[in-house]
Design an enzyme around this catalytic site. Sequence first.
Site, PDB file in Angstrom:
ATOM      1  CB  ALA A   4      -0.913   0.005   1.220  1.00  0.00           C
ATOM      2  CB  CYS A   5       2.158   3.418  -2.517  1.00  0.00           C
ATOM      3  SG  CYS A   5       3.230   2.024  -2.947  1.00  0.00           S
ATOM      4  CB  SER A   6      -0.564   6.316   1.749  1.00  0.00           C
ATOM      5  OG  SER A   6      -1.342   7.446   2.097  1.00  0.00           O
ATOM      6  CG  PHE A 263      -1.010   2.434  -6.398  1.00  0.00           C
ATOM      7  CD1 PHE A 263      -1.967   1.929  -7.258  1.00  0.00           C
ATOM      8  CD2 PHE A 263       0.296   1.976  -6.511  1.00  0.00           C
ATOM      9  CE1 PHE A 263      -1.621   0.993  -8.213  1.00  0.00           C
ATOM     10  CE2 PHE A 263       0.641   1.037  -7.459  1.00  0.00           C
ATOM     11  CZ  PHE A 263      -0.319   0.559  -8.312  1.00  0.00           C
TER      12      PHE A 263
END
Length: 287
Positions: A4-6, A263
């Site tokens: 999870a990319c934030s 994402f």
Amino acid sequence: MLIACSDREGYEKLGVVVAAYMHYTNICASTDTALDRYAMKRFFDDKIGQLYHPSQKRYVQYFSGLLSGLIRINSNPLFLHTLTLYGVPHFEPRGGCHLFIKVYQGMTHVYTSGVYQITDGLRHVTIVLEQPRGPTSCHQNNARLSGIQLRGDVLLKAYHRRLGPPPSREVIFRAQFHTCAVSEKVLGFSRLDLDDACNDLRFPLDGGIELSFSRGGDDPPRAVSNVSCDKSPCAITAWDSYDALHPARHDAGRRLMFAAPMFVLDIRRECLITASVTVNYSICSMI
């Protein structure tokens, strides 16, 4: 496996990570992951779009070049001696600007120049970036001068000092680069390669900068600045915006963490589980 990319401030910095990973999958992945790459490309085009900062594009190119072997890593430090500015930015009503340079290594400030009085009509300006090295005496003229020693991520910022009232400063251009990818003694950036300047019509359309390096610091290029420099103490030039980030900003960032764009990357193939993409904060954050 899920990654999870934030990004707390939007999609653009996240785009650097996604673009770098897309380069990795294009080189290392098999044909079985074609649908995954296609989904990732659609996400990038629909949610992120193009990367607007030239420095962000540059670092994605670094990553791609290192993966493909086109870039050979230079692990030695470099000494930055001169900055040559081609074309005169128009930040004053009569043209010209009061320019000073700040250099950061990572997020650490390492150098601030004096203020150079650049007038309209000059075709190029040479700025000598030197600082004392080793023991210095009370006579500055006797001190041994050398270039600015740099290694790793470098942020170069040029400001225009406004005398006011009230006195202030404004960014003319920024450029981020990594010394590992510098193989020549001269590194050039056109206007389109400079953050801020690429979208600012006050910077000449055919303008740019050129940086001159040496490997050991003892063989600097022979150059003399062709404009006058004010080296008197000044609060505007002394302020370093990255030395003391406001704590309230970090608190707000933590509160917004789960509301930020995210994402989620689904890694289903065993060959991709070993992938590791590390992007330094100083690379992604366009400061």
